[in-house]
Design an enzyme around this catalytic site. Structure first.
Site, short mmCIF file in Angstrom:
data_model
loop_
_atom_site.label_atom_id
_atom_site.label_comp_id
_atom_site.label_asym_id
_atom_site.label_seq_id
_atom_site.Cartn_x
_atom_site.Cartn_y
_atom_site.Cartn_z
N ASP A 67 0.82 -1.22 0.00
CA ASP A 67 0.00 0.00 0.00
C ASP A 67 0.85 1.27 0.00
O ASP A 67 2.07 1.22 0.18
CB ASP A 67 -0.97 0.00 1.21
CG ASP A 67 -0.27 -0.35 2.52
OD1 ASP A 67 0.97 -0.30 2.58
OD2 ASP A 67 -0.97 -0.67 3.49
N ASN A 135 -7.37 -2.34 14.41
CA ASN A 135 -8.77 -2.65 14.07
C ASN A 135 -8.88 -3.86 13.14
O ASN A 135 -9.93 -4.10 12.56
CB ASN A 135 -9.45 -1.43 13.43
CG ASN A 135 -8.80 -1.02 12.11
OD1 ASN A 135 -7.85 -1.64 11.65
ND2 ASN A 135 -9.33 0.03 11.49
N HIS A 137 -7.13 -4.37 10.33
CA HIS A 137 -6.88 -4.16 8.90
C HIS A 137 -5.59 -4.86 8.45
O HIS A 137 -4.65 -5.02 9.23
CB HIS A 137 -6.92 -2.68 8.50
CG HIS A 137 -5.77 -1.83 8.91
ND1 HIS A 137 -5.93 -0.60 9.51
CD2 HIS A 137 -4.43 -2.00 8.79
CE1 HIS A 137 -4.75 -0.05 9.73
NE2 HIS A 137 -3.83 -0.88 9.30
N GLU A 142 -9.58 -1.74 5.42
CA GLU A 142 -10.22 -1.42 6.70
C GLU A 142 -11.44 -2.32 6.92
O GLU A 142 -11.94 -2.94 5.97
CB GLU A 142 -10.67 0.05 6.67
CG GLU A 142 -9.55 1.06 6.52
CD GLU A 142 -8.78 1.33 7.81
OE1 GLU A 142 -8.68 0.43 8.67
OE2 GLU A 142 -8.27 2.46 7.95
C1 GLP Z 1 -0.38 0.49 8.43
C2 GLP Z 1 -0.08 -0.38 7.23
C3 GLP Z 1 -0.27 -1.86 7.53
C4 GLP Z 1 0.40 -2.21 8.83
C5 GLP Z 1 -0.23 -1.42 9.94
C6 GLP Z 1 0.34 -1.73 11.31
O1 GLP Z 1 -1.71 0.82 8.53
N1 GLP Z 1 -0.87 -0.03 6.12
O2 GLP Z 1 0.23 -2.63 6.46
O3 GLP Z 1 0.28 -3.60 9.08
O4 GLP Z 1 -0.01 -0.04 9.67
O5 GLP Z 1 1.47 -0.96 11.54
P1 GLP Z 1 2.44 -1.10 12.77
O6 GLP Z 1 3.31 -2.25 12.45
O7 GLP Z 1 3.19 0.19 12.81
O8 GLP Z 1 1.61 -1.32 13.97
#
Ligand code: GLP
Length: 241
Positions: A67, A135, A137, A142
């Protein structure tokens, strides 16, 4: 799903790096699906460290990132382009033309997303790295995202915007949208390496593993995939039986 619970984040990163590099050993021209956020940083650091010691060649590898924010310039230090260059791509011999990340500034989003989806179909992902949002995702899919979803432009939830705002100096300039691989796109990967660390992820991890497959927890769709390896540290696993 196969689940491995390790003591802490350091062990999680070490184990994940072994699996990542093992994939490269099995297939020199592996296609990796890559993830951003704080969770895979330890994995990427370890991969770079082991690469620098010698014996690994990324020149035939292709990578597809999950993404990217929209709208954001690839020069912006909060973009996932910047992040990936900073933590991984600038330190290994991957060929820049083999790196694919959604374009955070593209004008014709639909055409771009169709193209990105086709590139992934033509270069099936051997190993997809995944994290999870609080949440539930995955990527930026989402809650409410269709399990059949493909690469597309999405609105970020207020919760995700708030949580991810920790990285942005200017809180008024946080993108409200993103381009993300869809859930169906992610499920097409041959192998998935899922990582979660910290108690904040425990509820989402529990729902992913034990909950019904439901739009409320996009990660629950991973129950449909035959080859998911889940690595959790103790805190992220604290609600598991
Ligand atoms: C973002 C990314 C996800 C990732 C998530 C969790 O939203 N789009 O791919 O898994 O954050 O991030 P973190 O590892 O910083 O908790």
């Amino acid at each position: 799903m196969e689940i491995i619970i390790v003591e802490n984040y350091k062990e999680l990163s070490q184990k994940a790096a072994e699996i990542f590099l093992n994939q490269l050993n099995i297939k020199l021209n592996s296609v990796f699906g890559l993830s951003t956020g704080s969770t895979p940083v330890g994995l990427y650091n370890k991969v770079v460290e082991l690469y620098k010691k010698g014996g690994y060649d990324f020149s035939f590898v292709k990578t597809f990132n999950l993404d990217e924010y929209y709208l954001i310039s690839s020069e912006n230090k909060n973009s996932y382009h910047f992040f990936m260059n900073d933590v991984l791509f600038n330190h290994i011999n991957v060929d820049k033309k083999n790196i694919f990340i959604p374009d955070g500034e593209v004008k014709d989003c639909d055409a771009f997303c169709d193209w990105y989806e086709k590139e992934i179909s033509n270069n099936p992902i051997d190993l997809q790295i995944l994290g999870i949002g609080e949440n539930g995702h995955i990527g930026f899919n989402e809650p409410g995202s269709s399990l059949d979803s493909k690469t597309r432009l999405v609105d970020l939830s207020p919760e995700t915007i708030k949580i991810n705002s920790r990285f942005f100096d200017d809180k008024n300039n946080i993108p409200r949208q993103a381009i993300t691989m869809g859930i169906d796109t992610i499920l097409k990967a041959k192998n998935i390496l899922f990582l979660a660390s910290g108690a904040k992820k425990a509820k989402a991890v529990y729902d992913m593993i034990y909950g019904n497959i439901s739009l409320d927890c996009p990660a629950s769709a991973l129950q449909r995939h035959k080859k998911v390896l889940v690595i959790l540290d103790k805190d992220a696993a604290e609600l598991l039986k």
